[in-house]
Design a protein around this motif. Sequence first.
Motif, PDB file in Angstrom:
ATOM      1  N   MET A  97       4.009  -0.770  -5.749  1.00  0.00           N
ATOM      2  CA  MET A  97       3.733   0.062  -4.610  1.00  0.00           C
ATOM      3  C   MET A  97       2.658   1.210  -4.647  1.00  0.00           C
ATOM      4  SD  MET A  97       6.166   0.713  -1.931  1.00  0.00           S
ATOM      5  CE  MET A  97       6.519   2.584  -2.134  1.00  0.00           C
ATOM      6  N   GLY A  98       2.097   1.587  -3.770  1.00  0.00           N
ATOM      7  CA  GLY A  98       1.254   2.696  -3.293  1.00  0.00           C
ATOM      8  C   GLY A  98      -0.145   2.172  -3.888  1.00  0.00           C
ATOM      9  N   ALA A 156       6.015  10.513   6.166  1.00  0.00           N
ATOM     10  CA  ALA A 156       6.883   9.507   4.852  1.00  0.00           C
ATOM     11  C   ALA A 156       6.800  10.122   3.664  1.00  0.00           C
ATOM     12  CB  ALA A 156       6.155   8.069   4.925  1.00  0.00           C
ATOM     13  N   GLU A 194       1.845  10.068  -3.051  1.00  0.00           N
ATOM     14  CA  GLU A 194       0.676   9.170  -2.892  1.00  0.00           C
ATOM     15  C   GLU A 194       1.268   7.747  -2.913  1.00  0.00           C
ATOM     16  OE1 GLU A 194      -2.369  10.149  -5.831  1.00  0.00           O
ATOM     17  OE2 GLU A 194      -2.785  12.225  -4.873  1.00  0.00           O
ATOM     18  N   ILE A 195       2.017   7.516  -3.788  1.00  0.00           N
ATOM     19  CA  ILE A 195       2.840   6.208  -3.694  1.00  0.00           C
ATOM     20  C   ILE A 195       3.287   5.933  -2.382  1.00  0.00           C
ATOM     21  CG2 ILE A 195       4.536   4.760  -5.092  1.00  0.00           C
ATOM     22  CD1 ILE A 195       4.011   6.812  -7.320  1.00  0.00           C
ATOM     23  N   THR A 196       4.042   6.602  -1.736  1.00  0.00           N
ATOM     24  CA  THR A 196       4.509   6.283  -0.519  1.00  0.00           C
ATOM     25  C   THR A 196       3.973   6.341   0.588  1.00  0.00           C
ATOM     26  OG1 THR A 196       6.482   7.675  -1.416  1.00  0.00           O
ATOM     27  CG2 THR A 196       6.491   7.093   0.869  1.00  0.00           C
ATOM     28  N   CYS A 197       2.589   7.291   0.867  1.00  0.00           N
ATOM     29  CA  CYS A 197       1.901   7.159   1.823  1.00  0.00           C
ATOM     30  C   CYS A 197       1.390   5.771   2.170  1.00  0.00           C
ATOM     31  CB  CYS A 197       0.691   7.997   1.556  1.00  0.00           C
ATOM     32  SG  CYS A 197      -0.725   7.964   3.016  1.00  0.00           S
ATOM     33  N   PRO A 198       1.439   5.352   3.383  1.00  0.00           N
ATOM     34  CA  PRO A 198       0.869   3.951   4.041  1.00  0.00           C
ATOM     35  C   PRO A 198      -0.259   4.001   4.235  1.00  0.00           C
ATOM     36  CG  PRO A 198       2.313   4.852   5.253  1.00  0.00           C
ATOM     37  CD  PRO A 198       2.185   6.015   4.647  1.00  0.00           C
ATOM     38  N   SER A 199      -0.978   5.195   4.371  1.00  0.00           N
ATOM     39  CA  SER A 199      -2.333   5.338   4.664  1.00  0.00           C
ATOM     40  C   SER A 199      -3.371   5.838   3.584  1.00  0.00           C
ATOM     41  CB  SER A 199      -2.474   6.408   5.844  1.00  0.00           C
ATOM     42  OG  SER A 199      -1.552   6.315   6.559  1.00  0.00           O
ATOM     43  N   GLY A 200      -2.880   5.710   2.286  1.00  0.00           N
ATOM     44  CA  GLY A 200      -3.853   5.961   1.325  1.00  0.00           C
ATOM     45  C   GLY A 200      -4.190   7.103   1.101  1.00  0.00           C
ATOM     46  N   LYS A 245       3.778   4.228 -11.752  1.00  0.00           N
ATOM     47  CA  LYS A 245       3.894   3.681 -10.443  1.00  0.00           C
ATOM     48  C   LYS A 245       2.312   4.183  -9.675  1.00  0.00           C
ATOM     49  CE  LYS A 245       8.477   4.360  -9.039  1.00  0.00           C
ATOM     50  NZ  LYS A 245       9.712   5.403  -8.790  1.00  0.00           N
ATOM     51  N   GLU A 269       0.716  -1.342   0.073  1.00  0.00           N
ATOM     52  CA  GLU A 269      -0.066   0.106  -0.179  1.00  0.00           C
ATOM     53  C   GLU A 269       0.747   1.263  -0.055  1.00  0.00           C
ATOM     54  OE1 GLU A 269      -3.817   0.021   1.266  1.00  0.00           O
ATOM     55  OE2 GLU A 269      -3.667   2.070   0.513  1.00  0.00           O
ATOM     56  N   GLY A 270       2.044   1.123   0.854  1.00  0.00           N
ATOM     57  CA  GLY A 270       2.904   2.349   0.726  1.00  0.00           C
ATOM     58  C   GLY A 270       4.233   1.856   1.452  1.00  0.00           C
ATOM     59  N   ALA A 271       5.082   2.880   1.798  1.00  0.00           N
ATOM     60  CA  ALA A 271       6.318   2.519   2.468  1.00  0.00           C
ATOM     61  C   ALA A 271       6.039   1.813   3.797  1.00  0.00           C
ATOM     62  CB  ALA A 271       7.098   3.793   2.696  1.00  0.00           C
ATOM     63  N   HIS A 294      15.404   3.858   7.185  1.00  0.00           N
ATOM     64  CA  HIS A 294      14.858   4.028   5.656  1.00  0.00           C
ATOM     65  C   HIS A 294      16.041   3.224   4.872  1.00  0.00           C
ATOM     66  CE1 HIS A 294      13.156   5.777   2.134  1.00  0.00           C
ATOM     67  NE2 HIS A 294      14.372   5.978   1.965  1.00  0.00           N
ATOM     68  N   GLY A 331      -0.611   1.756  -9.911  1.00  0.00           N
ATOM     69  CA  GLY A 331      -0.806   0.453  -9.323  1.00  0.00           C
ATOM     70  C   GLY A 331      -0.961  -0.670 -10.245  1.00  0.00           C
TER      71      GLY A 331
END
Lengths: 537, 396, 416
Positions: free
Chosen positions: B259-260, C19, C68-74, C302, B32-34, B240, C305
């Motif tokens: 990712m993402g 992040a 947005e790709i990095t965000c672990p919370s969508g 990316k 979903e993300g990092a 990281h 998705g």
Amino acid sequence: MKESKVVIIGGGATGVGILRDLSMRGISALLLEQGDLAHGTSSRFHGLLHSGARYAVKDPGSAAECIDENLILKQIAPHCISDTGGWFVQTRDDSPEYVEQWTKACANAHIPISEISPSEACRKEPLMSKDVLRVFEVPDATVDGFKIVWANAKSAKRYGGQFKTYHQAKRLIMENNRVVGVSTKNLLTGEEFMVSCDIVVNASGAWASHVTGSIGIPLDVICDKGTLLAFNQRLFQRVINRLRPSGDGDIFVPHETITILGTTSEFVDSPEENDPQEEEVNKLLEIGRHVLPGIMKNRVIRAFSGIRPLHREDHDVPGVNKEEGRNVSRSFALIDHELQDGIQGLISIVGGKFTTYRLMAEKVSDRVAEKLGSMTPCRTATEDLLPVIPEHLHKKAAQLLPYAPVEKMLERLQEDAESVLTEIQRDPRKGQMLCECEMVSAAEVEKAASDEDTHHLADIRRKTRLGMGTCQGAFCTYRALPLLWDKKEKYDALQDELRNFLNQRWKGIRPVLWGQQLRETELTRAIYASILQVREN
Amino acid sequence: MWDGIIIGGGLAGLIAGIRASERGKHVLIISEGAGSLTYSSGALNFGDVVQLRSRENHPYALIEENVIQAGMDYFQKLFPDYQGVCGRTQTLFTPLGSPRTANIIPSGQNAAVLQDAKRIVLMAPEGMKDFFSKIIKTNLKICYPQCIVDIYPFRISAFEAWHAIGKPVTGMEYARYWQSGPGIAELKRVLAGVTITCSETVVLFPGLATAFSEPLKEVLSETPFPVIEMTSFPPSAGGHNLYNALKQKFKSLGGELLMGTGVQRIELQEKECRKAIVSSKGRPTAFAAHSFILATGGILGGGIEVTAEAAQETLLGLPLYVPAEWTKSEFLGEQPYAHTGIEADSDLRPVDPGTKEVLFENLRVAGRMLAHWDPWTDNCGGGVSLTSGWYAGEKL
Amino acid sequence: MSFEQDKAEILDACIKCSACTAMCPVAAVNPLFPGPKILGPDAERFRLEGLQIGTTLSYYCSKCKTCEITCPSGVKITEMITRAQEDAKMSEGGKTLQFSIRDYLFGRAEYLGKLATVLPGLTNVLLKAPLFRQILEQTLGICSEAPLPAYHTKFETAEKDRKSKKQVVYFPGCFVTYNDPLTGQAIVKVLKHNGYEVIVPPFHCCGTPLEGNGYLREAQETAKKNLALMEPYMRAGIPLITGCTSCGLALREYPGLAESASELQAYDLFEFLWELQERNEFRKDFKDIQVSLGYHSSCHLKAQGIGTPSVRLLRLIPGVQVTDLDQGCCGLSGSYGFKKEKYHTAMQIGKPLFNRVRQGAANSEFQSVITECGGCQVQIRHGSGIETVHPVWVLMQAYGFFQLLSSGRHASSELV
């Protein structure tokens, strides 16, 4: 120690209101507060500046007082008030007969109301239930309890009034049926001393019976606990009330960046019983659902409880159900103990509501002035609470802080704005946001941290909103540490300040520990327990 | 058709992916993300393995003790820049300059040498965010009373534009700069400026992470004094860099990382998982695989969703262990809610908490999704994720 | 669920972990940019109070969507920033007139393309002339050093042969249409080789340049025009394929724009080919080739998705080695890197990637670089000097078609 004619006990809205009023009349006064200003009920309510519409049916007297005070406060304290307007909405569950009764009552109390169509209402408030039948607009507004209390205190100070926080009134000192002073304890140093005076005003709200109890005078104050929920964001643009006889949890108040839903009502034995409970939270969610159908999915960042002090005499009206504090009149009681108990030099003020704090202060001050033979009239209804912020400061702030909500900062800082901005200009690092959720700059936090009446991280929070946003202190608590360290003589050890602050926040998070706030909590524990290795003692 | 799909690209998922790819499996990780590694210090804690294994349901108790050892060994073989021994802890520094311990740490963070130091030089990079030199100095003086502590402030030209507007430079930004070509030269210059007033001088350096960077390690090997890296307030370079190293390792073994984008649901066929339906932009994409690993990070990672009424596993609705008492009054003490998770068999396959029956034959659970542990009071956050991830990858 | 409730929940999902800002390529090189966290979810809570926060600074955002790709919370951070820019534009602009005109033009890549390709030779001469570039910089704020791509005779498909049973609609996008028509022809060729008739209606710009320059509303208008053109094919269940990842991202979001678009099947070229492979319909009549390639995944791929289907697919070709460069954003982000106040930021953003490319090429790890995005190709060539092409060319070579087009190939990608 004798500094003033009057000692006021209690640093809530009423207490500081009295302090300001007396100071403006040239009557010397000292206020004693056992914690920080506004740490009690004055900051633990929904922040609604009533139009009176809510009391129109049941308590027309109160309603009339409210609308008068509402208009006065909007005039004298615009920076503490957000004139959002308010709605009363009738849902399918609310009786149409009551609606008729209510509109008439509002007219009688001279509260201006106007009806708008449900479709327009739903367009303006898209998160509101689509099932509303009728919607009325009223002049409700929101008021910032912290700000207004501090504004009164600062104004009083300009007129020579004094206040001491973290000073507890241990007991009243009597001589020949006359109160002559207050035995006081400095809670930070442990030092005890006597403050002598001609008149003591007991404005300690839920603690009022403790004060009179010290000289054996009973004062029946009922502690009515009210719990509220704070949502992470501004879900509505205006106050939304249910159009029905007042009940638990049916008012949503947008407050700065958050929304508050309240309030439950339950009698408790002591003002210390202010931990929000899960059952209260569930009750609020259940009731709030009718106005905010997505309520279970909207993030709640914390729950908090305040204690409304109700006067027993109001309550002793026959037929009133003890379990429902809301049925007790909200009108306040001014008790001159000379008349009631034969004790001179003591006045208690109990009951009332935040919206009418100024009026209560005026009445008390009138009585005090009369006793002291002062003829100077009250001016608090007409004189601005705080001076206008000059235009050049607005410009300077916008230039120095290109992405911050600077107007809010200026309103919080008031006369300190100039020095804080100068500091940012001198050292631009201090223009960075120390609290990113509520966007509070390092310079502002530093200013609050070095104020002489700031003694704990929580005091900084009340002055600046630090730690009151989404992360509930996960990041800013750490970032405030160097400021505490720089003034370490007045703070507890860093680990203790940090732990205490986190545990205070935890008290309000525990009963709402689900959804995103639970994730936030996991992150916060990871930071403090693991990365920083802070442990419980 | 993939050999394995791993849902979740945190420590557990990546280790599982690396191990499985190394075994020749064609693996897709969907994340979903990092993952949460970026918030971590970069050090991995295993906790008291023997004691934790004695707790009936602890994830360590599900697998053999030698598996834990094997996972640890595997990690160190993978990343020789990390050091540690099972059952022993290493000392390192918190961002506030207090010593703490962990089992496997980047070699550069090892603070053992401070026991014999007489002088500590605390490097203080100009305008570094979340770095409080005066507090650190106080803490160092308390913990190392035999040492003189000097703060060594310095500034470098690369961040002049930051300093000019008062913008802090994060520890990650500093660390990233040191890894660059000009940064390495600058680091040499800065370290050369540190004078040695006594032979037992140790330099403490915040915002520096040398793991996985040969040139940086070389610079530090040439200094006349030991240099110790400090861990940082999150997001941190230590965690990281580990995250990046894991990702790169996985990709270099031929693995694909998506990712993402989250997984919407899993398509099932009787007791087997068949396809992961990914919420690609606009239109979902289906990825089929023989075997699946669920490493969705528990509550923080979003693999477990808790509402006011109930807790549920988000993808398959797997039954969860949920403690009766949810919280305790001391925030940083043990919190029962943290034990919420999936119960699994010795093969890490999810089981019904009542009957212990295996629910899906080709699904394994790893990391924070497992029930009955609290990483912050059991001190085993890294350990459980690493070993369960490794084991799931080994079995895939 | 309503749009507003959805929006509220997405904002609620932010747990302030930072992040996004830690990974933001712009924040890493430009201290004036407060970063996606502050301008996105942090400022959003104040915007709900009616306060416009940091709008001027938000124009440094390159819309690469790394946050947005990095965000672990969508959390849809870029979307929040774009919406805020749109709202600010409604009330009062945050940009100077010069930049507004330029952004207006860059937003309209299609019209620029049409204009430039009337006389592509002349356009290219002008775009190469230092004096003209100085004028562009002075008047419009287009950086004189920026690698503006050369223009070509407009892309058109000459293929009008027998109707295959299997059909696809091809969306070439402005880059292929005006700057790189040969790649468009290569894509058509590969699809035909796999048994598809390729239909190319006269599409307009996908809308991404408009969105990137802060014209959300116009972007949606353009999208609706394209949807109208696509309508008959959509009803017949014919998929829509593009080789451009920015177009792809926009097209994938079309179904959200109108009820009637819900059936749209938009595919990235390689995503589509991978589906053929999964159904055993992908042709693998590969010639013997030996190539090593560095692969750069564009930010907009990316953001779709769907993973990296080109890498997956090209690895099926014997003799092809693909290394994922994994170095983040190239910096260009559509027209962002062409703007004079952003050119240097863009070049700094791309630095780690350029270094990686140069290093890989120097030690013979790979000969050239492949990436689906035309903008990334231009920027990587500009920043590293290494040949960078669309991955379809690897298929072309493997199928043995490369010779057919190789003479014209390099001219197409030449930098000004």
